[in-house]
Write a protein that holds these residues in place. Sequence first.
Motif, PDB file in Angstrom:
ATOM      1  N   LYS A 553       0.857  -1.187   0.000  1.00  0.00           N
ATOM      2  CA  LYS A 553       0.000   0.000   0.000  1.00  0.00           C
ATOM      3  C   LYS A 553       0.895   1.240   0.000  1.00  0.00           C
ATOM      4  O   LYS A 553       1.848   1.314   0.784  1.00  0.00           O
ATOM      5  N   VAL A 554       0.603   2.185  -0.862  1.00  0.00           N
ATOM      6  CA  VAL A 554       1.380   3.422  -0.940  1.00  0.00           C
ATOM      7  C   VAL A 554       0.450   4.591  -0.627  1.00  0.00           C
ATOM      8  O   VAL A 554      -0.572   4.783  -1.300  1.00  0.00           O
ATOM      9  N   TYR A 555       0.792   5.351   0.420  1.00  0.00           N
ATOM     10  CA  TYR A 555       0.000   6.519   0.803  1.00  0.00           C
ATOM     11  C   TYR A 555       0.667   7.785   0.269  1.00  0.00           C
ATOM     12  O   TYR A 555       1.852   8.014   0.489  1.00  0.00           O
ATOM     13  N   SER A 556      -0.130   8.589  -0.429  1.00  0.00           N
ATOM     14  CA  SER A 556       0.354   9.879  -0.946  1.00  0.00           C
ATOM     15  C   SER A 556      -0.376  10.999  -0.232  1.00  0.00           C
ATOM     16  O   SER A 556      -1.602  10.944  -0.044  1.00  0.00           O
ATOM     17  N   ILE A 557       0.383  12.013   0.182  1.00  0.00           N
ATOM     18  CA  ILE A 557      -0.219  13.206   0.784  1.00  0.00           C
ATOM     19  C   ILE A 557      -0.055  14.331  -0.233  1.00  0.00           C
ATOM     20  O   ILE A 557       1.021  14.933  -0.354  1.00  0.00           O
ATOM     21  N   GLY A 558      -1.113  14.568  -1.010  1.00  0.00           N
ATOM     22  CA  GLY A 558      -1.027  15.496  -2.130  1.00  0.00           C
ATOM     23  C   GLY A 558       0.122  15.094  -3.024  1.00  0.00           C
ATOM     24  O   GLY A 558       0.345  13.916  -3.298  1.00  0.00           O
ATOM     25  N   ASN A 559       0.896  16.084  -3.477  1.00  0.00           N
ATOM     26  CA  ASN A 559       2.126  15.814  -4.228  1.00  0.00           C
ATOM     27  C   ASN A 559       3.357  15.959  -3.346  1.00  0.00           C
ATOM     28  O   ASN A 559       4.479  15.998  -3.818  1.00  0.00           O
ATOM     29  N   PHE A 560       3.116  16.048  -2.007  1.00  0.00           N
ATOM     30  CA  PHE A 560       4.202  16.335  -1.079  1.00  0.00           C
ATOM     31  C   PHE A 560       4.946  15.077  -0.657  1.00  0.00           C
ATOM     32  O   PHE A 560       6.181  15.030  -0.657  1.00  0.00           O
ATOM     33  N   SER A 561       4.210  14.046  -0.266  1.00  0.00           N
ATOM     34  CA  SER A 561       4.831  12.859   0.321  1.00  0.00           C
ATOM     35  C   SER A 561       4.237  11.596  -0.282  1.00  0.00           C
ATOM     36  O   SER A 561       3.041  11.528  -0.543  1.00  0.00           O
ATOM     37  N   LYS A 562       5.107  10.587  -0.478  1.00  0.00           N
ATOM     38  CA  LYS A 562       4.661   9.277  -0.983  1.00  0.00           C
ATOM     39  C   LYS A 562       5.456   8.221  -0.225  1.00  0.00           C
ATOM     40  O   LYS A 562       6.678   8.214  -0.258  1.00  0.00           O
ATOM     41  N   GLU A 563       4.738   7.327   0.491  1.00  0.00           N
ATOM     42  CA  GLU A 563       5.436   6.385   1.369  1.00  0.00           C
ATOM     43  C   GLU A 563       4.719   5.038   1.419  1.00  0.00           C
ATOM     44  O   GLU A 563       3.483   4.980   1.442  1.00  0.00           O
ATOM     45  N   VAL A 564       5.515   3.964   1.412  1.00  0.00           N
ATOM     46  CA  VAL A 564       4.963   2.617   1.591  1.00  0.00           C
ATOM     47  C   VAL A 564       4.600   2.468   3.072  1.00  0.00           C
ATOM     48  O   VAL A 564       5.433   2.699   3.949  1.00  0.00           O
ATOM     49  N   CYS A 565       3.341   2.111   3.350  1.00  0.00           N
ATOM     50  CA  CYS A 565       2.894   2.067   4.744  1.00  0.00           C
ATOM     51  C   CYS A 565       1.612   1.258   4.855  1.00  0.00           C
ATOM     52  O   CYS A 565       0.826   1.188   3.914  1.00  0.00           O
ATOM     53  N   GLY A 566       1.392   0.672   6.042  1.00  0.00           N
ATOM     54  CA  GLY A 566       0.180  -0.109   6.270  1.00  0.00           C
ATOM     55  C   GLY A 566      -1.003   0.720   6.723  1.00  0.00           C
ATOM     56  O   GLY A 566      -2.122   0.251   6.705  1.00  0.00           O
ATOM     57  N   GLY A 567      -0.758   1.950   7.166  1.00  0.00           N
ATOM     58  CA  GLY A 567      -1.854   2.799   7.633  1.00  0.00           C
ATOM     59  C   GLY A 567      -2.017   2.691   9.136  1.00  0.00           C
ATOM     60  O   GLY A 567      -1.210   2.044   9.796  1.00  0.00           O
ATOM     61  N   PRO A 568      -3.061   3.321   9.707  1.00  0.00           N
ATOM     62  CA  PRO A 568      -4.120   4.107   9.087  1.00  0.00           C
ATOM     63  C   PRO A 568      -3.742   5.584   8.980  1.00  0.00           C
ATOM     64  O   PRO A 568      -2.768   6.018   9.602  1.00  0.00           O
ATOM     65  N   HIS A 569      -4.510   6.337   8.177  1.00  0.00           N
ATOM     66  CA  HIS A 569      -4.238   7.755   7.970  1.00  0.00           C
ATOM     67  C   HIS A 569      -5.541   8.546   7.922  1.00  0.00           C
ATOM     68  O   HIS A 569      -6.595   7.975   7.639  1.00  0.00           O
ATOM     69  N   VAL A 570      -5.421   9.852   8.168  1.00  0.00           N
ATOM     70  CA  VAL A 570      -6.584  10.727   7.997  1.00  0.00           C
ATOM     71  C   VAL A 570      -6.859  10.885   6.498  1.00  0.00           C
ATOM     72  O   VAL A 570      -6.022  10.519   5.661  1.00  0.00           O
ATOM     73  N   GLU A 571      -8.006  11.441   6.152  1.00  0.00           N
ATOM     74  CA  GLU A 571      -8.365  11.578   4.732  1.00  0.00           C
ATOM     75  C   GLU A 571      -7.812  12.853   4.118  1.00  0.00           C
ATOM     76  O   GLU A 571      -7.615  12.930   2.913  1.00  0.00           O
ATOM     77  N   HIS A 572      -7.586  13.871   4.943  1.00  0.00           N
ATOM     78  CA  HIS A 572      -6.968  15.113   4.448  1.00  0.00           C
ATOM     79  C   HIS A 572      -6.269  15.801   5.610  1.00  0.00           C
ATOM     80  O   HIS A 572      -6.666  15.673   6.774  1.00  0.00           O
ATOM     81  N   THR A 573      -5.201  16.542   5.295  1.00  0.00           N
ATOM     82  CA  THR A 573      -4.301  17.036   6.344  1.00  0.00           C
ATOM     83  C   THR A 573      -4.884  18.164   7.191  1.00  0.00           C
ATOM     84  O   THR A 573      -4.392  18.419   8.294  1.00  0.00           O
ATOM     85  N   GLY A 574      -5.922  18.827   6.712  1.00  0.00           N
ATOM     86  CA  GLY A 574      -6.474  19.969   7.443  1.00  0.00           C
ATOM     87  C   GLY A 574      -6.979  19.638   8.830  1.00  0.00           C
ATOM     88  O   GLY A 574      -7.131  20.534   9.669  1.00  0.00           O
TER      89      GLY A 574
END
Length: 600
Positions: A553-574
């Motif tokens: 699984k690869v999580y991207s935060i906009g065009n800023f960050s891209k990282e292989v990770c299992g999660g969990p994450h919020v849906e948007h950084t705000g």
Amino acid sequence: MNKHITADELRSKYIAFFKSKGHTEISGKSVIPENDPTVLFTTAGMHPLVPYLMGEPHPAGTRLTDYQKCIRTGDIDAVGDASHLTFFEMLGNWSLGDYFKKEAIGFSFEFLTSPQYLNIPVDLLSVTVFAGDDKVPRDTESAEIWEKHGIPKERIHFLPREDNWWGPAGETGPCGPDTEMFIDTGKPACGAECRPGCSCGKYVEIWNDVFMQYRKEQDGSYHTLERHCVDTGMGIERTVAMLQGKKSVYETEIFTPLIAAIEKITGYQYGSDAEKDVSVRIICDHIRAATVILGDPKTVVPSNVGAGYVLRRIIRRAVRHGRKLGIEGTFLAIPAKVVIEQYKGAYPELKEKEATITAELEAEEKRFLETLKKGETEYEKMKPNLLKNPKKIIPGRLAFKLYDTYGFPIELTEELARESGLTVDKEEFEEAFKKHQALSRAGSEQIFKGGLADHSEQTTAYHTATHLLHKALRMVLGDHVAQKGSNITAERLRFDFSHPQPMTAEEKAEVERIVNEQIQADLPVTMEIMSLEEAKRAGAMALFGEKYEDTVKVYSIGNFSKEVCGGPHVEHTGVLGKFVIQKEQSSSAGIRRIRAVLIK
């Protein structure tokens, strides 16, 4: 019954069986949990799967199987008996919202009884299921399934929550009843109430199927989940001993080469003295655990805190029992090499780190031998006054001082006391020791309260923030920065990274500014499943030393960050709030540590 099966064969047969049932084999993970501050080590095969049992999609699908290195130290003082182990291997299979009780129990029954697998006679099997209580009903479904497979009612035992219930991992979350499988050893029953789970040794548990069908809420109530999961576990060492008809795990081929190595070092013949046999077994167990921890991709070395402290205690306990067998110098590298040769096929990282493992063992042995010398010197200083005491008793508080200040084991204090015609007030020592344990436990609860395992809103936010921090650090300090570990609670994040010197005030301010800029931009957080090679080509960062599946699984935060990770994450950084670095300090040589908080 397959009485000639070895640990390697059991591991292979189990994985092959579940692959034939549509399961994907995944890699076992590190013995150091990532992002879970609730425990120091991976304590069960399901531990690395918790995020996926909680609802995260697994990149390898919904049917999984693996074998996992586990470390448990809660029963360390019981190690040396016939069954307790510090390091052990767990075989596991999982259904993530796929099959449930009927299929899971069917798989278990087939693997246990089929002639091509374990070939256990059905009349030797007994099972337990959840008896129900005022919160959750009796698990009659599992009992009926077992009965259909030929387990008679009198060998299906309904037991209470303390015996047949799992979870949740945190205060709230998925949980459910389990069913456990036992082999009857043929020993006579200890009484009319003897049943599976009894401590008399007639029944030995070899497998456990957990059915996650409920969610525990904050008010203590339970609701049925729409997505049901199965988590199972079989311990390799115990199962092999049971199948081979051995009285102890130490009689199997897992331990006999280690025992032979210790016999060669000491000249002592195992089996000729009960007390010395305990020392041999403790050395065997502890060197296995120490070798596995030192050989883990996430490096842990002996220290005075956390996992490093447990490792130090294990090594020093082995050294102490070596002294009981007459060993004066360093010796642990010899049995460590036996462990490495045994497991290099299943865990190639041990062979890769052989030089590091043996060097760290020898260094810690030397440190401890120096400690013992200091303790003995301190004892000699105390002795004249102690001998003047007409009762010839060493106060427990002095024995504890030797233990707490100099790391001098109570057994050695008692040994020196006997040689001087003295005794130790063991009761007073135990009292001081219990106070020390209570303080340590209270501290640990403060350090490790909360945890990613419960997937609370706050821990999820902090987990996402570590991705922003990682990228910002690389932007400010350079591409040499790599994550070396993290620890997340509901109150803060702790992030370790490679960097040779302290950060300047300007660098810290710039990292804060960059992270907060991404939070204010309210960037979307998205997830894609792709091959590991595709992830690397896409520029995704991955954790140093982590084992990954072919699909990740690869999580991207906009065009800023891209990282292989299992999660969990919020849906948007705000939603994260303001990011503030509280402290930046050294963690170890070449590793820095940041503590940071999110302020809403």
